[in-house]
Design a protein around this motif. Structure first.
Motif, PDB file in Angstrom:
ATOM      1  N   LEU A 130      -3.766   0.564   1.869  1.00  0.00           N
ATOM      2  CA  LEU A 130      -2.280   0.622   1.291  1.00  0.00           C
ATOM      3  C   LEU A 130      -1.391  -0.148   2.187  1.00  0.00           C
ATOM      4  O   LEU A 130      -0.764  -1.108   1.884  1.00  0.00           O
ATOM      5  CB  LEU A 130      -1.838   1.887   1.161  1.00  0.00           C
ATOM      6  N   THR A 131      -1.731  -0.139   3.544  1.00  0.00           N
ATOM      7  CA  THR A 131      -0.723  -0.675   4.665  1.00  0.00           C
ATOM      8  C   THR A 131      -1.086  -2.333   4.531  1.00  0.00           C
ATOM      9  O   THR A 131      -0.164  -3.135   4.700  1.00  0.00           O
ATOM     10  CB  THR A 131      -1.425  -0.450   5.880  1.00  0.00           C
ATOM     11  N   ILE A 132      -2.387  -2.646   4.110  1.00  0.00           N
ATOM     12  CA  ILE A 132      -2.640  -4.108   4.304  1.00  0.00           C
ATOM     13  C   ILE A 132      -1.850  -4.509   3.036  1.00  0.00           C
ATOM     14  O   ILE A 132      -1.454  -5.638   2.947  1.00  0.00           O
ATOM     15  CB  ILE A 132      -4.172  -4.497   4.270  1.00  0.00           C
ATOM     16  N   GLY A 133      -2.021  -3.934   1.639  1.00  0.00           N
ATOM     17  CA  GLY A 133      -1.540  -4.177   0.540  1.00  0.00           C
ATOM     18  C   GLY A 133      -0.083  -4.341   0.663  1.00  0.00           C
ATOM     19  O   GLY A 133       0.752  -5.423   0.161  1.00  0.00           O
ATOM     20  N   ILE A 134       0.913  -3.543   1.370  1.00  0.00           N
ATOM     21  CA  ILE A 134       2.165  -3.684   1.486  1.00  0.00           C
ATOM     22  C   ILE A 134       2.551  -4.700   2.419  1.00  0.00           C
ATOM     23  O   ILE A 134       3.193  -5.694   1.975  1.00  0.00           O
ATOM     24  CB  ILE A 134       2.464  -2.389   2.189  1.00  0.00           C
ATOM     25  N   LEU A 135       1.739  -4.954   3.700  1.00  0.00           N
ATOM     26  CA  LEU A 135       2.197  -6.148   4.597  1.00  0.00           C
ATOM     27  C   LEU A 135       1.886  -7.408   3.878  1.00  0.00           C
ATOM     28  O   LEU A 135       2.373  -8.659   4.291  1.00  0.00           O
ATOM     29  CB  LEU A 135       1.497  -5.935   5.718  1.00  0.00           C
ATOM     30  N   SER A 136       1.054  -7.368   2.903  1.00  0.00           N
ATOM     31  CA  SER A 136       0.618  -8.779   2.215  1.00  0.00           C
ATOM     32  C   SER A 136       1.912  -9.298   1.382  1.00  0.00           C
ATOM     33  O   SER A 136       1.861 -10.503   0.714  1.00  0.00           O
ATOM     34  CB  SER A 136      -0.608  -8.716   1.300  1.00  0.00           C
ATOM     35  N   PHE A 137       2.955  -8.420   1.259  1.00  0.00           N
ATOM     36  CA  PHE A 137       4.100  -9.054   0.271  1.00  0.00           C
ATOM     37  C   PHE A 137       5.232  -9.501   1.144  1.00  0.00           C
ATOM     38  O   PHE A 137       6.341  -9.463   0.756  1.00  0.00           O
ATOM     39  CB  PHE A 137       4.567  -7.795  -0.623  1.00  0.00           C
ATOM     40  N   GLN A 138       5.035  -9.721   2.441  1.00  0.00           N
ATOM     41  CA  GLN A 138       6.057 -10.089   3.391  1.00  0.00           C
ATOM     42  C   GLN A 138       6.617 -11.420   3.076  1.00  0.00           C
ATOM     43  O   GLN A 138       6.040 -12.253   2.233  1.00  0.00           O
ATOM     44  CB  GLN A 138       5.582 -10.170   4.881  1.00  0.00           C
ATOM     45  N   GLY A 139       7.744 -11.755   3.501  1.00  0.00           N
ATOM     46  CA  GLY A 139       8.409 -12.916   3.379  1.00  0.00           C
ATOM     47  C   GLY A 139       7.829 -13.947   4.069  1.00  0.00           C
ATOM     48  O   GLY A 139       6.752 -13.688   5.073  1.00  0.00           O
ATOM     49  N   PRO A 140       8.289 -15.342   4.136  1.00  0.00           N
ATOM     50  CA  PRO A 140       7.754 -16.428   4.880  1.00  0.00           C
ATOM     51  C   PRO A 140       7.715 -16.376   6.310  1.00  0.00           C
ATOM     52  O   PRO A 140       6.765 -16.909   6.910  1.00  0.00           O
ATOM     53  CB  PRO A 140       8.688 -17.710   4.227  1.00  0.00           C
ATOM     54  N   ASP A 141       8.670 -15.366   6.745  1.00  0.00           N
ATOM     55  CA  ASP A 141       8.762 -15.373   8.187  1.00  0.00           C
ATOM     56  C   ASP A 141       8.041 -14.085   8.717  1.00  0.00           C
ATOM     57  O   ASP A 141       8.028 -13.593   9.782  1.00  0.00           O
ATOM     58  CB  ASP A 141      10.174 -15.171   8.572  1.00  0.00           C
ATOM     59  N   GLY A 142       7.142 -13.677   7.743  1.00  0.00           N
ATOM     60  CA  GLY A 142       6.690 -12.171   8.290  1.00  0.00           C
ATOM     61  C   GLY A 142       5.306 -12.007   9.019  1.00  0.00           C
ATOM     62  O   GLY A 142       4.877 -13.424   9.381  1.00  0.00           O
TER      63      GLY A 142
END
Length: 282
Positions: free
Chosen positions: A29-41
């Motif tokens: 779930l953590t990987i799934g959430i972090l994969s939706f970051q913005g361009p500067d993520g």
């Protein structure tokens, strides 16, 4: 007398189970959430915006690695291993229905590969191909053989359990009606064990698709997807690797769902045939 109150042990076990589920699925779930970051993520929290940017980047040409080539190789290898595992498991299950000299020793030799460390299997198969036989180490040959040492014992154990509960009277009835051995297998045995074969196929594909250790030293110069992802962890410093992890997780669930649907359809067809046969007898 039961007053409707749950004992304290219920809440303790519930908490333990909840922690287990969190431990099991929390990283995914953590990987799934972090994969939706913005361009500067970045690779850690806090998130910097929400977007599909890194999923779009995943489909662009990457500076390092061969993501889609490795995916195609993993998929092809998984299909090869799945097909071979199903065929050999059925043949082995049929063979072990009757005792033969050395059957016990052969059984333990087959199962022993499950307890041998995977990295040692990978090393041994790689050395066998490269040093002893003088053959090229490649994912379609040495990698294929190494993965079979992992998937085939599972398939055989499933088929042993299936045939141990198999009622031979169905085969005897078919033979009494004049069916030859191939007709007995095709029209009696195969339809009855079909749901189990779907399980063996699922085991074979998913174990192959996710396998890392037994492929590490046997894939040659071209990586499978697990090896490619591992290599990317040392080179890729953007959430694109999280996007890849999210997509591969979704793909794995789709594969499992497909096999479950096939199993349900097969079960319904078998029940319908049995019902039609019963009506015909009446």
């Amino acid at each position: 007398m039961n007053d409707g109150k749950r004992p304290p042990s219920f809440y303790v076990l519930t908490a333990v189970f909840a922690l287990f589920v969190l431990f099991l699925y929390g990283p995914t779930l953590t990987i799934g959430i972090l994969s939706f970051q913005g361009p500067d993520g970045g690779l850690t929290f806090p998130m910097r915006g929400v977007s599909l940017h890194w999923f779009r980047e995943l489909f662009q040409e990457q500076a390092v690695g061969d993501i889609w080539g490795s995916f195609r190789r993993s998929f092809a290898l998984g299909m090869m291993v799945m097909t071979t595992t199903v065929v050999l498991s059925v043949m082995g299950g049929l063979a072990f229905r009757h005792r033969f000299p050395g059957s016990t020793v052969l059984f333990y030799v087959i199962i022993a590969s499950l307890v041998i460390p995977s990295i040692l299997v990978s090393l041994g198969v790689g050395l066998l191909f490269s040093q002893i036989l003088g053959w090229e180490v490649h994912w379609t040959t040495s990698g294929f053989g190494a993965q079979l040492t992992w998937t085939l014992p599972f398939g055989l154990l499933i088929m042993f359990a299936v045939f141990n509960r198999f009622d031979p009277s169905f085969e005897e009835a078919a033979r009494d009606q004049g069916a030859n051995p191939w007709q007995v297998f095709a029209h009696i045995v195969l339809p009855l064990i079909a749901p189990s074969l779907i399980g063996v196929a699922l085991f074979g594909f998913t174990l192959s698709y996710d396998e890392f250790a037994r492929t590490l030293l046997t894939a040659g110069s071209r990586n499978t997807l697990p090896l490619e992802i591992y290599g990317m962890t040392t080179n890729v410093t953007t959430p694109v690797i999280y996007a890849l992890g999210t997509l591969t997780t979704i793909f794995s669930f789709l594969v499992i769902g497909t096999f479950l649907v096939i199993a349900m359809v097969s079960q319904k067809r078998r029940a319908r045939r049995a019902s039609d046969a019963g009506k015909g007898m009446v």
